[in-house]
Design an enzyme around this catalytic site. Structure first.
Site, mmCIF file in Angstrom:
data_model
loop_
_atom_site.group_PDB
_atom_site.id
_atom_site.type_symbol
_atom_site.label_atom_id
_atom_site.label_comp_id
_atom_site.label_asym_id
_atom_site.label_seq_id
_atom_site.Cartn_x
_atom_site.Cartn_y
_atom_site.Cartn_z
ATOM 1 N N SER A 207 -1.369 15.004 -5.171
ATOM 2 C CA SER A 207 -0.628 14.126 -6.076
ATOM 3 C C SER A 207 -0.958 12.659 -5.888
ATOM 4 C CB SER A 207 0.875 14.356 -5.887
ATOM 5 O OG SER A 207 1.213 15.697 -6.167
ATOM 6 N N HIS A 255 2.894 9.383 -4.017
ATOM 7 C CA HIS A 255 2.683 9.088 -5.432
ATOM 8 C C HIS A 255 2.565 7.588 -5.674
ATOM 9 C CE1 HIS A 255 4.488 13.118 -5.419
ATOM 10 N NE2 HIS A 255 3.859 13.308 -6.560
#
Length: 304
Positions: A207, A255
């Site tokens: 991610s 993230h």
């Protein structure tokens, strides 16, 4: 797009020659430039390309000003100055293949394999003596975690995002620049998770790198003067779908770290001045890596 009327502008007027003239039609002012050679082109001369517009010479594989094919015609350049490849999605396919292969290995091999791949700061916790983790010298975990997934929904979402975001970026940047963007963004996400997460919390997934592609995609859309709303909407949907800021088992740090690094590197890749393009592009990657190493050392000192 409106163009100036035929004939040279009045040299005495304040707005004279505010825009360059088309290199084939000097009497036509234009704000459009060829994405390969960056010469000004009018709407009659521009040729639609996969990324932006090309002038007739570049579209035909000729160097500017040449009367026939040049030796470099077989090496056309991408928007960021990379070499155009026969398969502009090759690196994206390889990255997906690596992620899928590691996922299969995680499912087929003993749990110790997964334990060796994930990002963890220090393990086991006190009062036991730590023997594993980045703080114990296992720095490779900052990289292996980028290719490791345990749940099918996790790898499925990440690989779909990688395919749809990675393809256009690889075509715009070229293979080397695109790979540098992906890896450095992923490392930035891993390091921010290492810095801010509990040292005994295991994190994994691509991610961080995927959100780096989101950041670079925003830079690409800006470079092409396209509508930013689809990127913003897709990013918002992604944040909602994976509950980045609402679920405790999702590493929002990875993230955010990847997104920030991807935006910075993507902007440098796509807006670097042509005369020192490679220096700015790879220099930015190097600076982000210096920050990554510095934060890693800082956290390691804190934990040891």
């Amino acid at each position: 797009m409106d163009h100036a009327a035929a004939g040279p502008p009045d040299a005495g007027s304040p707005g004279a020659q505010s825009l360059p003239g088309c290199y084939r039609h000097p009497d036509r002012e234009t704000g459009i430039r060829c994405t390969r050679c960056e010469r000004p082109i009018c709407t009659d001369c521009m040729v639609n390309a996969s990324v932006g517009f090309h002038c007739p010479d570049c579209a035909a594989g000729r160097t500017p000003g040449a009367t026939g094919p040049a030796p470099s015609a077989s090496r056309p350049r991408t928007l960021a100055g990379g070499t155009v490849a026969a398969d502009p999605h090759l690196v994206t396919k390889i990255l997906i293949g690596i992620n899928v292969a590691v996922f299969i290995a995680v499912q087929a091999l003993p749990s110790s394999f997964l334990g060796d791949m994930v990002l963890i700061g220090r393990w086991p916790p006190a009062p036991f003596v730590p023997t594993e983790g980045v703080a114990e010298g296992e720095w490779y975990r900052l990289v292996t975690t980028m290719f490791t997934h345990e749940e099918i929904w996790h790898i499925g979402f990440n690989m779909i995002s990688l395919w749809f975001l990675g393809g256009p970026l690889e075509a715009a940047l070229g293979r080397a620049r695109y790979l540098a963007l992906y890896l450095v963004s992923g490392l930035a996400g891993s390091v921010l998770a290492y810095l801010l997460e509990s040292p005994t919390t295991a994190t994994l997934g691509a991610s961080g790198a995927i959100f780096g592609l989101f950041g670079a995609t925003a830079a690409l859309v800006r470079r092409l003067n396209a509508d930013m709303r689809p990127v913003v909407i897709l990013l918002a949907i992604s944040l909602i779908l994976i509950f980045t800021f609402t679920r405790g088992n999702i590493s929002w740090q990875a993230h955010v770290g990847g997104l920030a690094a991807g935006a910075v590197i993507g902007y440098a890749m796509l807006h670097a001045p042509r005369e020192r393009r490679a220096l700015v592009q790879y220099g930015t990657c190097a600076l982000v890596l210096v920050v990554v190493v510095g934060l890693t050392l800082l956290r390691t000192v804190q934990l040891t």
